[in-house]
Design a protein around this motif. Sequence first.
Motif, short mmCIF file in Angstrom:
data_model
loop_
_atom_site.label_atom_id
_atom_site.label_comp_id
_atom_site.label_asym_id
_atom_site.label_seq_id
_atom_site.Cartn_x
_atom_site.Cartn_y
_atom_site.Cartn_z
N LYS A 78 36.41 45.77 -76.95
CA LYS A 78 36.04 45.39 -78.32
C LYS A 78 37.00 44.35 -78.88
O LYS A 78 36.59 43.41 -79.57
N ARG A 79 38.29 44.50 -78.60
CA ARG A 79 39.25 43.49 -79.05
C ARG A 79 38.94 42.14 -78.40
O ARG A 79 38.99 41.09 -79.06
N ALA A 125 34.13 36.18 -80.16
CA ALA A 125 33.31 35.85 -81.32
C ALA A 125 33.96 34.76 -82.17
O ALA A 125 33.28 33.86 -82.69
N ARG A 126 35.28 34.82 -82.32
CA ARG A 126 35.97 33.76 -83.08
C ARG A 126 35.85 32.42 -82.38
O ARG A 126 35.66 31.38 -83.03
N LEU A 160 28.33 41.16 -82.84
CA LEU A 160 29.47 40.79 -83.69
C LEU A 160 29.09 39.58 -84.54
O LEU A 160 28.41 38.67 -84.06
N HIS A 172 42.85 36.55 -77.46
CA HIS A 172 42.33 35.21 -77.74
C HIS A 172 42.73 34.26 -76.61
O HIS A 172 41.91 33.47 -76.13
N ARG A 228 35.88 40.54 -79.98
CA ARG A 228 36.17 39.89 -81.27
C ARG A 228 36.84 38.54 -81.06
O ARG A 228 36.60 37.58 -81.81
N ARG A 233 28.77 41.79 -91.80
CA ARG A 233 29.99 41.12 -91.35
C ARG A 233 30.88 42.10 -90.58
O ARG A 233 32.09 42.22 -90.82
N ALA A 234 30.26 42.81 -89.64
CA ALA A 234 30.97 43.86 -88.91
C ALA A 234 30.39 44.01 -87.51
O ALA A 234 29.25 43.61 -87.25
N LEU A 235 31.19 44.59 -86.60
CA LEU A 235 30.71 44.91 -85.27
C LEU A 235 29.66 46.02 -85.38
O LEU A 235 29.88 47.03 -86.05
N THR A 280 25.93 45.48 -78.20
CA THR A 280 27.04 45.29 -79.13
C THR A 280 26.84 43.93 -79.79
O THR A 280 26.61 42.93 -79.11
N CYS A 301 31.82 34.73 -71.77
CA CYS A 301 31.92 35.95 -72.58
C CYS A 301 31.09 37.06 -71.95
O CYS A 301 31.56 38.20 -71.79
#
Length: 227
Positions: free
Chosen positions: A140-141, A147-148, A113, A5, A144, A80-82, A111, A28
């Motif tokens: 992927k981490r 995405a937040r 999210l 993050h 995410r 609600r998932a990748l 991909t 991103c």
Amino acid sequence: MNDDHAAAWRRIGADGGEITLATASRACAADLRADCLGVTLVVAGELRLMGHATDERARRLEDAQLTTGEGPCTDAYVRRALIEEADLHQAYARWPAFTQAAAGQLMRSVTALPLTTGHLRLGAVDLYRTTPGLLDDRYKRLARAYARILALLALDEHPHLLTAEHRPALPGPQGYPPSVHVAAGVLAEIYRLAPDDALARMRAHAFHHDQPLHQTADHVLTHRSLD
């Protein structure tokens, strides 16, 4: 704040300019080595808005998902998932119409999210690539984390998402721009169709003519006809 993050925020703010949904989307895409990126926002499961597209390819692919009612954006939002696909050339059974649109834009992998904050589900972000393959676990981490951040920036720019009435997500296309609903109503009145049938006819026309759905709607509202 975890390391991913924090790294994402640093990349977004690296140029020292204003931090917006658009600048964060570009950061991103660059950081995750995507060729283009699209953000779609969904209001109460009924209205879909284009949050940002990094180029025309992404814009057309986001609209293609809205038109066809299938694709990674909708799946990520509903589940609600990748959601990911390593080779869109092999994904016809999964998304038959969307894969055709992706091939037209020379995209090979995706991909997606969900954009969420707390219990709120705001939309989805799609990362498109011209080469086949999947993101590794580290990316992927990081995806995410982005995405937040994109969810928070989307709320900042579209605060009505926070107050929209919550409704359960349903399979299929999640919402349409307001002009599409109005145009469907016009067609339904002219041709004495059920609203859902008028909407289906507009979607089929847009897909057949490789035209964004909102342009089809604008034509209907101007000429009171699909032709």
